[in-house]
Design a protein around this motif. Sequence first.
Motif, PDB file in Angstrom:
ATOM      1  N   GLU A  98       0.828  -1.205   0.000  1.00 51.68           N
ATOM      2  CA  GLU A  98       0.000   0.000   0.000  1.00 51.68           C
ATOM      3  C   GLU A  98       0.867   1.262   0.000  1.00 51.68           C
ATOM      4  N   ASP A  99       1.992   1.227   0.718  1.00 49.96           N
ATOM      5  CA  ASP A  99       2.881   2.390   0.727  1.00 49.96           C
ATOM      6  C   ASP A  99       3.441   2.657  -0.668  1.00 49.96           C
ATOM      7  N   SER A 100       3.863   1.587  -1.334  1.00 49.35           N
ATOM      8  CA  SER A 100       4.386   1.729  -2.688  1.00 49.35           C
ATOM      9  C   SER A 100       3.307   2.231  -3.634  1.00 49.35           C
ATOM     10  N   LEU A 101       2.084   1.761  -3.456  1.00 51.63           N
ATOM     11  CA  LEU A 101       0.977   2.192  -4.302  1.00 51.63           C
ATOM     12  C   LEU A 101       0.663   3.670  -4.082  1.00 51.63           C
ATOM     13  N   ALA A 102       0.750   4.120  -2.835  1.00 49.32           N
ATOM     14  CA  ALA A 102       0.504   5.543  -2.553  1.00 49.32           C
ATOM     15  C   ALA A 102       1.535   6.427  -3.239  1.00 49.32           C
ATOM     16  N   THR A 103       2.802   6.002  -3.211  1.00 48.54           N
ATOM     17  CA  THR A 103       3.850   6.765  -3.891  1.00 48.54           C
ATOM     18  C   THR A 103       3.627   6.770  -5.400  1.00 48.54           C
ATOM     19  N   ALA A 106       0.747   9.108  -6.315  1.00 48.20           N
ATOM     20  CA  ALA A 106       1.138  10.521  -6.263  1.00 48.20           C
ATOM     21  C   ALA A 106       1.968  10.902  -7.487  1.00 48.20           C
ATOM     22  N   THR A 107       2.881  10.013  -7.891  1.00 53.25           N
ATOM     23  CA  THR A 107       3.683  10.263  -9.089  1.00 53.25           C
ATOM     24  C   THR A 107       2.791  10.361 -10.324  1.00 53.25           C
ATOM     25  N   ALA A 108       1.833   9.428 -10.443  1.00 53.08           N
ATOM     26  CA  ALA A 108       0.934   9.424 -11.591  1.00 53.08           C
ATOM     27  C   ALA A 108       0.091  10.688 -11.643  1.00 53.08           C
ATOM     28  N   ALA A 109      -0.350  11.177 -10.481  1.00 51.24           N
ATOM     29  CA  ALA A 109      -1.146  12.405 -10.448  1.00 51.24           C
ATOM     30  C   ALA A 109      -0.333  13.583 -10.973  1.00 51.24           C
ATOM     31  N   ALA A 110       0.935  13.664 -10.551  1.00 50.53           N
ATOM     32  CA  ALA A 110       1.797  14.741 -11.052  1.00 50.53           C
ATOM     33  C   ALA A 110       2.039  14.598 -12.547  1.00 50.53           C
ATOM     34  N   GLN A 111       2.212  13.372 -13.022  1.00 54.19           N
ATOM     35  CA  GLN A 111       2.432  13.154 -14.447  1.00 54.19           C
ATOM     36  C   GLN A 111       1.203  13.543 -15.272  1.00 54.19           C
ATOM     37  N   ARG A 112       0.037  13.235 -14.749  1.00 55.77           N
ATOM     38  CA  ARG A 112      -1.188  13.612 -15.474  1.00 55.77           C
ATOM     39  C   ARG A 112      -1.255  15.127 -15.660  1.00 55.77           C
ATOM     40  N   GLY A 113      -0.814  15.864 -14.656  1.00 52.70           N
ATOM     41  CA  GLY A 113      -0.788  17.314 -14.770  1.00 52.70           C
ATOM     42  C   GLY A 113       0.164  17.813 -15.833  1.00 52.70           C
ATOM     43  N   ALA A 114       1.133  16.960 -16.222  1.00 56.51           N
ATOM     44  CA  ALA A 114       2.113  17.328 -17.251  1.00 56.51           C
ATOM     45  C   ALA A 114       1.756  16.763 -18.620  1.00 56.51           C
TER      46      ALA A 114
END
Length: 388
Positions: A98-103, A106-114
């Motif tokens: 779950e910790d790895s999935l949360a990270t 978060a990375t995917a959310a930032a990438q979507r913004g780009a």
Amino acid sequence: MLTRHPLDVVIVGAGIVGAACAYYTSRSGLSVAVVDRGPLAGGTTGAGEGNLLVSDKVPGPELELALLSASLWQQLSEELPPGIEYELKGGVVVAASEDSLATLSATAAAQRGAGVAAHRLAPDRLRELEPHLAPHLAGGCHYPQDAQVQPALAAAELLRAATRAGALVRPGEEVVGILRDREGAVCGVRTTRGELRAPAVVNAAGTWGGDLAALAGVNLPVLPRRGFVLVTEPLPRLIRHKVYAAEYVADVSSGSAALQTSPVVEGTPSGPVLIGASRERVGFDRTLSVPVVARLAARAADLFPVLADARVLRAYHGFRPYLPDHLPAIGPDPRAPGLFHACGHEGAGIGLAPATGLLIADAVRGKRTALDLAPFAPDRFDATCHVP
């Protein structure tokens, strides 16, 4: 001594990046020569998996370069023969906890913004996309823009297209000197066969890019970063996407010289499965590391238990051209007017080659480039470079 002219550009390096530079410069109307001390795609390109990834890059200059390249690769897939094996297969990044999935989320959310397409996957949806994945995974993310190509064939076809546009390709010709005029500007190269004079020289020498820069009297701290790849026997199409563990992103961006491994698994159109990935800075040590190979095989089987009984037919390695800040050097070198750099892409050179070639072609012609070249400035290491 033979002098060949007239030329507009000499490109040093016939790997995928040099080939892309040749493709775009020659098609822009420039007269081009490509020289390489070895065979075509004989260095890092020939040892690559052919990854064309946006999924492993965080928002910033490299991701912008990757997104531009992704669109260019799709264009090239229509212009070049199908033998380059371009496949818009998409990528699946998986998280074991779950910790790895949360990270990862978060990375995917930032990438979507780009501008990256990134879709979170629950465990059941994950196994709809990849039925043979291990059952213990917490979830993942799907990146439909990730693709794959056969790198050596792609480089060969880019160079073939460049020759049709008039480029001269000279394998087996080593550059031993950079020519300078009375004002100190670069005006060509001296090779083992003679001189090639041109007002622009492009350093696409990959792992040896630092050595070529030194011939021009400038510092570019390119170092080799070794990686191994395993190739299995031909198998049915068990793996549909490029699949890797979320920890791979951290390994790519790490500056450590120590060994790092994270499972990266993908099928190929011809059947064999490719297994990576390892990273370590050990110079140009070509010794086969049995512990590294064993670790890669074990981690791949953890991710895909169906591979536990697959035979590994061979293992090979390559040396990725590493720069300390993990960004390539692209563009003109103010320390040596007439010298342009297109190297230091580390393990992303296959994916980033088309954008690099296009940027170089525009920079050589003095045109405005599609991306800001400042983050890739070749002289950015002069005051700050420190490699542990």
